[in-house]
Design a protein around this motif. Structure first.
Motif, PDB file in Angstrom:
ATOM      1  N   ASP A  58     -56.931 126.009 -38.354  1.00 18.56           N
ATOM      2  CA  ASP A  58     -57.728 127.049 -37.717  1.00 18.56           C
ATOM      3  C   ASP A  58     -56.866 128.232 -37.291  1.00 18.56           C
ATOM      4  O   ASP A  58     -57.281 129.374 -37.389  1.00 18.56           O
ATOM      5  CB  ASP A  58     -58.458 126.488 -36.489  1.00 18.56           C
ATOM      6  N   ALA A  59     -55.679 127.954 -36.803  1.00 17.41           N
ATOM      7  CA  ALA A  59     -54.816 129.017 -36.287  1.00 17.41           C
ATOM      8  C   ALA A  59     -53.591 129.197 -37.181  1.00 17.41           C
ATOM      9  O   ALA A  59     -53.066 128.219 -37.728  1.00 17.41           O
ATOM     10  CB  ALA A  59     -54.378 128.673 -34.873  1.00 17.41           C
ATOM     11  N   PRO A  60     -53.108 130.424 -37.319  1.00 15.95           N
ATOM     12  CA  PRO A  60     -51.911 130.661 -38.131  1.00 15.95           C
ATOM     13  C   PRO A  60     -50.675 129.965 -37.561  1.00 15.95           C
ATOM     14  O   PRO A  60     -49.783 129.573 -38.321  1.00 15.95           O
ATOM     15  CB  PRO A  60     -51.725 132.177 -38.104  1.00 15.95           C
ATOM     16  N   GLU A  61     -50.640 129.762 -36.233  1.00 12.92           N
ATOM     17  CA  GLU A  61     -49.498 129.078 -35.623  1.00 12.92           C
ATOM     18  C   GLU A  61     -49.408 127.635 -36.118  1.00 12.92           C
ATOM     19  O   GLU A  61     -48.323 127.111 -36.335  1.00 12.92           O
ATOM     20  CB  GLU A  61     -49.605 129.082 -34.088  1.00 12.92           C
ATOM     21  N   GLU A  62     -50.571 126.991 -36.270  1.00  9.52           N
ATOM     22  CA  GLU A  62     -50.590 125.608 -36.761  1.00  9.52           C
ATOM     23  C   GLU A  62     -50.066 125.545 -38.188  1.00  9.52           C
ATOM     24  O   GLU A  62     -49.315 124.631 -38.548  1.00  9.52           O
ATOM     25  CB  GLU A  62     -52.010 125.048 -36.700  1.00  9.52           C
ATOM     26  N   ARG A  63     -50.464 126.492 -39.008  1.00  6.11           N
ATOM     27  CA  ARG A  63     -49.992 126.542 -40.398  1.00  6.11           C
ATOM     28  C   ARG A  63     -48.480 126.763 -40.433  1.00  6.11           C
ATOM     29  O   ARG A  63     -47.761 126.136 -41.203  1.00  6.11           O
ATOM     30  CB  ARG A  63     -50.715 127.655 -41.155  1.00  6.11           C
ATOM     31  N   GLU A  64     -47.990 127.671 -39.579  1.00  5.82           N
ATOM     32  CA  GLU A  64     -46.555 127.962 -39.516  1.00  5.82           C
ATOM     33  C   GLU A  64     -45.772 126.724 -39.075  1.00  5.82           C
ATOM     34  O   GLU A  64     -44.731 126.395 -39.645  1.00  5.82           O
ATOM     35  CB  GLU A  64     -46.307 129.114 -38.551  1.00  5.82           C
ATOM     36  N   LEU A  65     -46.283 126.008 -38.089  1.00  7.32           N
ATOM     37  CA  LEU A  65     -45.633 124.793 -37.606  1.00  7.32           C
ATOM     38  C   LEU A  65     -45.599 123.729 -38.705  1.00  7.32           C
ATOM     39  O   LEU A  65     -44.569 123.100 -38.938  1.00  7.32           O
ATOM     40  CB  LEU A  65     -46.353 124.252 -36.370  1.00  7.32           C
ATOM     41  N   PHE A  66     -46.721 123.547 -39.393  1.00  3.96           N
ATOM     42  CA  PHE A  66     -46.768 122.536 -40.451  1.00  3.96           C
ATOM     43  C   PHE A  66     -45.786 122.893 -41.570  1.00  3.96           C
ATOM     44  O   PHE A  66     -45.088 122.025 -42.095  1.00  3.96           O
ATOM     45  CB  PHE A  66     -48.186 122.398 -41.009  1.00  3.96           C
ATOM     46  N   SER A  67     -45.697 124.161 -41.922  1.00  2.00           N
ATOM     47  CA  SER A  67     -44.748 124.598 -42.955  1.00  2.00           C
ATOM     48  C   SER A  67     -43.312 124.339 -42.511  1.00  2.00           C
ATOM     49  O   SER A  67     -42.479 123.919 -43.311  1.00  2.00           O
ATOM     50  CB  SER A  67     -44.928 126.079 -43.260  1.00  2.00           C
ATOM     51  N   ALA A  68     -43.034 124.581 -41.237  1.00  2.00           N
ATOM     52  CA  ALA A  68     -41.694 124.327 -40.712  1.00  2.00           C
ATOM     53  C   ALA A  68     -41.376 122.830 -40.742  1.00  2.00           C
ATOM     54  O   ALA A  68     -40.254 122.433 -41.073  1.00  2.00           O
ATOM     55  CB  ALA A  68     -41.572 124.862 -39.291  1.00  2.00           C
ATOM     56  N   VAL A  69     -42.365 122.010 -40.413  1.00  2.00           N
ATOM     57  CA  VAL A  69     -42.166 120.551 -40.468  1.00  2.00           C
ATOM     58  C   VAL A  69     -41.867 120.113 -41.905  1.00  2.00           C
ATOM     59  O   VAL A  69     -40.959 119.326 -42.155  1.00  2.00           O
ATOM     60  CB  VAL A  69     -43.397 119.796 -39.912  1.00  2.00           C
ATOM     61  N   MET A  70     -42.611 120.642 -42.860  1.00  2.00           N
ATOM     62  CA  MET A  70     -42.409 120.257 -44.257  1.00  2.00           C
ATOM     63  C   MET A  70     -41.077 120.761 -44.822  1.00  2.00           C
ATOM     64  O   MET A  70     -40.601 120.256 -45.835  1.00  2.00           O
ATOM     65  CB  MET A  70     -43.564 120.780 -45.123  1.00  2.00           C
ATOM     66  N   ALA A  71     -40.455 121.722 -44.155  1.00  2.00           N
ATOM     67  CA  ALA A  71     -39.171 122.244 -44.602  1.00  2.00           C
ATOM     68  C   ALA A  71     -37.991 121.447 -44.031  1.00  2.00           C
ATOM     69  O   ALA A  71     -36.846 121.667 -44.428  1.00  2.00           O
ATOM     70  CB  ALA A  71     -39.038 123.716 -44.210  1.00  2.00           C
ATOM     71  N   LEU A  72     -38.255 120.525 -43.133  1.00  2.00           N
ATOM     72  CA  LEU A  72     -37.199 119.703 -42.541  1.00  2.00           C
ATOM     73  C   LEU A  72     -36.603 118.752 -43.577  1.00  2.00           C
ATOM     74  O   LEU A  72     -37.246 118.447 -44.590  1.00  2.00           O
ATOM     75  CB  LEU A  72     -37.765 118.883 -41.373  1.00  2.00           C
ATOM     76  N   PRO A  73     -35.400 118.232 -43.327  1.00  2.00           N
ATOM     77  CA  PRO A  73     -34.849 117.179 -44.195  1.00  2.00           C
ATOM     78  C   PRO A  73     -35.795 115.982 -44.246  1.00  2.00           C
ATOM     79  O   PRO A  73     -36.567 115.741 -43.310  1.00  2.00           O
ATOM     80  CB  PRO A  73     -33.527 116.811 -43.516  1.00  2.00           C
ATOM     81  N   ARG A  74     -35.728 115.224 -45.313  1.00  2.00           N
ATOM     82  CA  ARG A  74     -36.695 114.159 -45.602  1.00  2.00           C
ATOM     83  C   ARG A  74     -36.925 113.192 -44.434  1.00  2.00           C
ATOM     84  O   ARG A  74     -38.063 112.945 -44.044  1.00  2.00           O
ATOM     85  CB  ARG A  74     -36.259 113.379 -46.840  1.00  2.00           C
ATOM     86  N   SER A  75     -35.864 112.631 -43.863  1.00  2.00           N
ATOM     87  CA  SER A  75     -36.052 111.629 -42.801  1.00  2.00           C
ATOM     88  C   SER A  75     -36.707 112.255 -41.571  1.00  2.00           C
ATOM     89  O   SER A  75     -37.595 111.651 -40.956  1.00  2.00           O
ATOM     90  CB  SER A  75     -34.729 110.977 -42.432  1.00  2.00           C
ATOM     91  N   TYR A  76     -36.305 113.468 -41.206  1.00  2.00           N
ATOM     92  CA  TYR A  76     -36.917 114.146 -40.064  1.00  2.00           C
ATOM     93  C   TYR A  76     -38.386 114.447 -40.354  1.00  2.00           C
ATOM     94  O   TYR A  76     -39.249 114.240 -39.520  1.00  2.00           O
ATOM     95  CB  TYR A  76     -36.208 115.458 -39.751  1.00  2.00           C
ATOM     96  N   ARG A  77     -38.632 114.977 -41.562  1.00  2.00           N
ATOM     97  CA  ARG A  77     -39.993 115.365 -41.958  1.00  2.00           C
ATOM     98  C   ARG A  77     -40.934 114.165 -41.918  1.00  2.00           C
ATOM     99  O   ARG A  77     -42.021 114.244 -41.356  1.00  2.00           O
ATOM    100  CB  ARG A  77     -39.953 115.969 -43.365  1.00  2.00           C
ATOM    101  N   MET A  78     -40.498 113.056 -42.494  1.00  2.00           N
ATOM    102  CA  MET A  78     -41.344 111.860 -42.528  1.00  2.00           C
ATOM    103  C   MET A  78     -41.613 111.342 -41.113  1.00  2.00           C
ATOM    104  O   MET A  78     -42.749 110.987 -40.782  1.00  2.00           O
ATOM    105  CB  MET A  78     -40.687 110.767 -43.373  1.00  2.00           C
ATOM    106  N   ALA A  79     -40.574 111.306 -40.285  1.00  2.00           N
ATOM    107  CA  ALA A  79     -40.735 110.805 -38.919  1.00  2.00           C
ATOM    108  C   ALA A  79     -41.703 111.687 -38.131  1.00  2.00           C
ATOM    109  O   ALA A  79     -42.617 111.181 -37.463  1.00  2.00           O
ATOM    110  CB  ALA A  79     -39.383 110.730 -38.219  1.00  2.00           C
ATOM    111  N   VAL A  80     -41.526 112.999 -38.209  1.00  2.00           N
ATOM    112  CA  VAL A  80     -42.404 113.922 -37.474  1.00  2.00           C
ATOM    113  C   VAL A  80     -43.836 113.823 -37.985  1.00  2.00           C
ATOM    114  O   VAL A  80     -44.782 113.758 -37.210  1.00  2.00           O
ATOM    115  CB  VAL A  80     -41.878 115.374 -37.579  1.00  2.00           C
ATOM    116  N   TYR A  81     -43.976 113.806 -39.310  1.00  2.00           N
ATOM    117  CA  TYR A  81     -45.319 113.739 -39.881  1.00  2.00           C
ATOM    118  C   TYR A  81     -46.029 112.462 -39.443  1.00  2.00           C
ATOM    119  O   TYR A  81     -47.173 112.492 -38.995  1.00  2.00           O
ATOM    120  CB  TYR A  81     -45.265 113.824 -41.411  1.00  2.00           C
ATOM    121  N   LEU A  82     -45.370 111.332 -39.566  1.00  2.75           N
ATOM    122  CA  LEU A  82     -45.998 110.065 -39.208  1.00  2.75           C
ATOM    123  C   LEU A  82     -46.282 109.972 -37.706  1.00  2.75           C
ATOM    124  O   LEU A  82     -47.305 109.423 -37.287  1.00  2.75           O
ATOM    125  CB  LEU A  82     -45.125 108.897 -39.656  1.00  2.75           C
TER     126      LEU A  82
END
Length: 130
Positions: A58-82
């Motif tokens: 809904d908000a551009p901030e949420e999209r920006e945050l999700f993109s930043a999460v997906m740009a993290l290294p694999r182990s960090y990204r998976m942990a944050v996502y889960l």
């Protein structure tokens, strides 16, 4: 694995030896694994890496945050996502990622620090360079 053990309990066959049971269990396990791989569910699921653009926010901030999460290294990204998007506990994430819960908490802490740095950095302006 549970299905193979259930099949062993339900089996009415008299096995000749322990080796016969072992080979039968291996064959049943392989067949059950193949059955799981053929299920329609696996055909509809996307890997996490391909899901970067999938969510709608809904908000551009949420999209920006999700993109930043997906740009993290694999182990960090998976942990944050889960942890944040799938609402799993650190113990559940540790089991899924074959790691210790302490390691998962470290990944989360480092990922938060990295995200904070990335998202609070202000772009440099031309006046600062002078």
């Amino acid at each position: 694995m549970q299905t193979a053990l259930l099949r062993l309990l339900e089996c009415k066959t008299d096995f000749e030896s322990d080796e016969h049971i072992r080979r039968w269990l291996i064959r049943v396990t392989v067949n059950e694994a193949r059955k799981v791989l053929r299920t329609p569910w696996r055909k509809r699921v996307l890997p996490l890496e391909e899901a970067r653009d999938a969510p709608v926010f809904d908000a551009p901030e949420e999209r920006e945050l999700f993109s930043a999460v997906m740009a993290l290294p694999r182990s960090y990204r998976m942990a944050v996502y889960l942890f944040y998007y799938e609402n799993l506990s650190t113990e559940e994430i540790a089991a899924a990622m074959s790691a210790k819960p302490v390691t998962v908490r470290s990944w989360l802490m480092r990922a938060r620090r990295k995200l904070r740095q990335q998202l609070t950095e202000e772009p440099e302006t031309a006046s600062e360079e002078v």
